[in-house]
Write a protein that holds these residues in place. Structure first.
Motif, PDB file in Angstrom:
ATOM      1  N   VAL A 188       0.832  -1.205   0.000  1.00  0.00           N
ATOM      2  CA  VAL A 188       0.000   0.000   0.000  1.00  0.00           C
ATOM      3  C   VAL A 188       0.864   1.251   0.000  1.00  0.00           C
ATOM      4  CG1 VAL A 188      -1.592   1.351   1.444  1.00  0.00           C
ATOM      5  CG2 VAL A 188      -2.028  -1.080   1.036  1.00  0.00           C
ATOM      6  N   ARG A 189       1.914   1.252   0.803  1.00  0.00           N
ATOM      7  CA  ARG A 189       2.792   2.425   0.888  1.00  0.00           C
ATOM      8  C   ARG A 189       3.430   2.691  -0.479  1.00  0.00           C
ATOM      9  NH1 ARG A 189       5.895   1.195   5.378  1.00  0.00           N
ATOM     10  NH2 ARG A 189       4.335   2.229   6.651  1.00  0.00           N
ATOM     11  N   GLU A 190       3.904   1.624  -1.082  1.00  0.00           N
ATOM     12  CA  GLU A 190       4.549   1.760  -2.387  1.00  0.00           C
ATOM     13  C   GLU A 190       3.538   2.203  -3.448  1.00  0.00           C
ATOM     14  OE1 GLU A 190       6.420   1.131  -5.913  1.00  0.00           O
ATOM     15  OE2 GLU A 190       5.198  -0.631  -5.420  1.00  0.00           O
ATOM     16  N   PHE A 191       2.361   1.603  -3.400  1.00  0.00           N
ATOM     17  CA  PHE A 191       1.298   1.897  -4.377  1.00  0.00           C
ATOM     18  C   PHE A 191       0.938   3.386  -4.353  1.00  0.00           C
ATOM     19  CE2 PHE A 191      -3.084   2.484  -5.637  1.00  0.00           C
ATOM     20  CZ  PHE A 191      -3.272   1.634  -6.711  1.00  0.00           C
ATOM     21  N   ALA A 195       1.267   6.367  -6.935  1.00  0.00           N
ATOM     22  CA  ALA A 195       0.007   6.938  -7.431  1.00  0.00           C
ATOM     23  C   ALA A 195       0.021   8.460  -7.362  1.00  0.00           C
ATOM     24  CB  ALA A 195      -1.178   6.389  -6.634  1.00  0.00           C
ATOM     25  N   PHE A 196       0.567   9.007  -6.268  1.00  0.00           N
ATOM     26  CA  PHE A 196       0.622  10.472  -6.148  1.00  0.00           C
ATOM     27  C   PHE A 196       1.513  11.073  -7.229  1.00  0.00           C
ATOM     28  CE2 PHE A 196      -1.078   9.975  -1.783  1.00  0.00           C
ATOM     29  CZ  PHE A 196      -2.072  10.933  -1.863  1.00  0.00           C
ATOM     30  N   LEU A 204      -6.970  11.205  -4.094  1.00  0.00           N
ATOM     31  CA  LEU A 204      -6.804   9.751  -4.046  1.00  0.00           C
ATOM     32  C   LEU A 204      -7.367   9.225  -2.732  1.00  0.00           C
ATOM     33  CD1 LEU A 204      -3.189   9.348  -5.502  1.00  0.00           C
ATOM     34  CD2 LEU A 204      -5.377   9.523  -6.708  1.00  0.00           C
ATOM     35  N   THR A 205      -8.242   8.256  -2.847  1.00  0.00           N
ATOM     36  CA  THR A 205      -8.964   7.710  -1.701  1.00  0.00           C
ATOM     37  C   THR A 205      -8.638   6.227  -1.555  1.00  0.00           C
ATOM     38  OG1 THR A 205     -10.763   9.313  -1.931  1.00  0.00           O
ATOM     39  CG2 THR A 205     -11.313   7.232  -0.856  1.00  0.00           C
ATOM     40  N   ASP A 224       0.823   7.273   5.764  1.00  0.00           N
ATOM     41  CA  ASP A 224       2.262   7.557   5.620  1.00  0.00           C
ATOM     42  C   ASP A 224       2.596   8.043   4.213  1.00  0.00           C
ATOM     43  OD1 ASP A 224       2.747   6.875   8.206  1.00  0.00           O
ATOM     44  OD2 ASP A 224       3.595   4.890   7.767  1.00  0.00           O
ATOM     45  N   SER A 225       1.827   7.566   3.223  1.00  0.00           N
ATOM     46  CA  SER A 225       2.088   7.965   1.836  1.00  0.00           C
ATOM     47  C   SER A 225       1.377   9.264   1.467  1.00  0.00           C
ATOM     48  CB  SER A 225       1.614   6.876   0.872  1.00  0.00           C
ATOM     49  OG  SER A 225       2.191   5.653   1.193  1.00  0.00           O
ATOM     50  N   GLY A 226       0.586   9.807   2.407  1.00  0.00           N
ATOM     51  CA  GLY A 226      -0.053  11.093   2.144  1.00  0.00           C
ATOM     52  C   GLY A 226      -1.531  11.020   1.860  1.00  0.00           C
TER      53      GLY A 226
END
Ligand code: ZN
Length: 305
Positions: A188-191, A195-196, A204-205, A224-226
């Protein structure tokens, strides 16, 4: 000031459509109104899918037409196709946003809506264009973004390509669904990091399911990814029509509790939300899997004695 995280409550749609029994309309209206008064800002009330496909939501127009919802709550309805949008537009003043969905994998899309991904995409592009003419905000939801129960890994680039098409068509928000609970926090973090970078200017949801107990861990990774926008379901209701056994969205009360304990602001009154979750548990007449419903909110006063 605490940082704001937006939550869209999807229980009255994603949750109710997966119940084996049909919930009486009056109960649905009461539960929607309870949710609408918790302070949440986004609420998915129902869908305009054909009644013979999802009989559980056949009374969608009645629920949407009857429920009294404060003006500061943005009301979402799920729209499967152009016909669904035309039906919904008869109640145009009752909603603000449309949710348009497809799957990232061919097999899941075929199993769910009996169309190829390309057929779904070109249909949805027409729906978005029509919805935008009506001044509606559009949310594109991409199911099985983190893994498909039929095909396994779904290439990230493929998911982003679909998202980019939806964004170009006019979707201001894209939700990525872990529809059958296959995602893990590292993924998920990498995705979302990627994505951003790929999908600038689009909200992004994250839409996680707790099928394998990793829903909130995935929320933390997305934070963590925003990511600052999530979808969840009161009482941990919900699932997915295909395949069978794909259970529960993350529980909104568990999500709100975690976010508040971490210092985020959601605008939601947790006690009022728990009242709504208890009420739906009473209506369904069975125990629900939400943790907060069992344990109650964290009480620091009690624990420090
Ligand atoms: Zn869901």
């Amino acid at each position: 000031m605490a940082e704001r995280v937006l939550i869209r409550e999807v229980g009255p749609r994603d949750g109710f459509q997966n119940e084996p029994e049909i919930i009486p309309t009056a109960d649905k209206v009461r539960l929607v109104e309870m949710l609408a008064r918790t302070g949440l800002k986004r609420l998915e009330v129902t869908s305009f899918v054909r009644a013979d496909v999802i009989p559980q939501l056949a009374d969608g127009p009645e629920v949407l037409g009857t429920a009294e919802i404060p003006d500061d709550v943005s009301v979402t309805v799920l729209i499967p196709n152009e016909k669904g949008l035309e039906n919904a537009l008869e109640l145009r003043d009752k909603f603000d946003e449309v949710n348009l969905f497809l799957s990232a994998s061919e097999s899941h899309n075929r199993a769910n809506v009996n169309r190829s991904v390309e057929e779904s995409l070109s249909g949805l592009e027409r729906v978005v264009s029509r919805a935008r003419e009506e001044g509606l905000r559009c949310e594109g939801v991409i199911s099985v973004s983190f893994g498909c129960p039929y095909e396994g890994k779904v290439p990230q680039e493929r998911v982003f390509d679909i998202a980019a098409r939806l964004a170009a068509a006019g979707c201001g928000e894209i939700a990525f669904g872990d529809t059958t609970g296959m995602a893990n926090p590292l993924q998920v973090r990498e995705f979302f990091g990627a994505a951003f970078e790929r999908l600038g200017g689009v909200e992004l949801t994250a839409h996680f399911h707790n099928t394998r107990g990793q829903g909130l861990a995935n929320v933390l990774a997305a934070l963590d990814s925003g990511v600052r926008s999530f979808e969840s379901s009161f009482g941990e209701l919900g699932g997915c029509p295909v395949p069978k056994g794909a259970t529960g969205n993350i529980a909104t009360e568990d999500l709100v509790s975690m976010l508040h304990e971490m210092g985020f602001d959601t605008g939601i009154d947790l006690e009022k939300l728990l009242d709504a979750s208890r009420a739906v548990r009473d209506v369904l007449g069975r125990p629900l899997t939400s943790h907060l419903l069992t344990a109650g909110p964290v009480d620091w006063h009690e624990q420090s004695r």
